[in-house]
Design a protein around this motif. Structure first.
Motif, PDB file in Angstrom:
ATOM      1  N   LEU A   1       0.847  -1.186   0.000  1.00 45.75           N
ATOM      2  CA  LEU A   1       0.000   0.000   0.000  1.00 45.75           C
ATOM      3  C   LEU A   1       0.885   1.238   0.000  1.00 45.75           C
ATOM      4  O   LEU A   1       1.882   1.293   0.708  1.00 45.75           O
ATOM      5  CB  LEU A   1      -0.892   0.037   1.249  1.00 45.75           C
ATOM      6  CG  LEU A   1      -1.949  -1.036   1.381  1.00 45.75           C
ATOM      7  CD1 LEU A   1      -2.613  -0.931   2.743  1.00 45.75           C
ATOM      8  CD2 LEU A   1      -2.986  -0.916   0.296  1.00 45.75           C
TER       9      LEU A   1
ATOM     10  N   THR B   1      -2.640   5.790   0.428  1.00 50.88           N
ATOM     11  CA  THR B   1      -3.716   4.826   0.639  1.00 50.88           C
ATOM     12  C   THR B   1      -3.824   4.439   2.102  1.00 50.88           C
ATOM     13  O   THR B   1      -4.928   4.340   2.653  1.00 50.88           O
ATOM     14  CB  THR B   1      -3.475   3.570  -0.216  1.00 50.88           C
ATOM     15  OG1 THR B   1      -3.381   3.962  -1.589  1.00 50.88           O
ATOM     16  CG2 THR B   1      -4.576   2.564  -0.055  1.00 50.88           C
TER      17      THR B   1
ATOM     18  N   ARG C   1      -9.840  10.845   0.296  1.00 48.17           N
ATOM     19  CA  ARG C   1      -8.969  10.672  -0.877  1.00 48.17           C
ATOM     20  C   ARG C   1      -8.753  11.991  -1.606  1.00 48.17           C
ATOM     21  O   ARG C   1      -7.657  12.287  -2.085  1.00 48.17           O
ATOM     22  CB  ARG C   1      -9.597   9.647  -1.831  1.00 48.17           C
ATOM     23  CG  ARG C   1      -8.735   9.344  -3.020  1.00 48.17           C
ATOM     24  CD  ARG C   1      -9.343   8.221  -3.836  1.00 48.17           C
ATOM     25  NE  ARG C   1      -8.578   8.035  -5.036  1.00 48.17           N
ATOM     26  CZ  ARG C   1      -8.960   8.458  -6.236  1.00 48.17           C
ATOM     27  NH1 ARG C   1     -10.127   9.035  -6.396  1.00 48.17           N
ATOM     28  NH2 ARG C   1      -8.184   8.255  -7.291  1.00 48.17           N
TER      29      ARG C   1
END
Length: 64
Positions: free
Chosen positions: A12, A16, A60
């Motif tokens: 990752l 993230t 995000r």
């Protein structure tokens, strides 16, 4: 000599990981506050899952 960790990318990315941890935190807080507010445990879990799922796209775009 190279080790396998030198050639493989991380599972990752940092972005993230931060987004998922933030969503997890938001879900836990929402579920806990819902439960403390008198909501049955099953509905508090659903509220937490919904909050975590809704937080992912928001975090995000906010975290760049």
């Amino acid at each position: 000599m190279t080790t396998p960790s030198d050639t493989e990318p991380p599972f990752l990315t940092l972005h993230t990981t931060v987004v998922l941890l933030g969503a997890l935190f938001a879900g836990i807080v929402t579920g806990a506050l819902s439960h403390l507010g008198g909501v049955p445990p099953a509905l508090a879990v659903l509220a937490g899952l919904t909050a975590a799922g809704g937080a992912v796209p928001v975090l995000r775009t906010l975290i760049r």
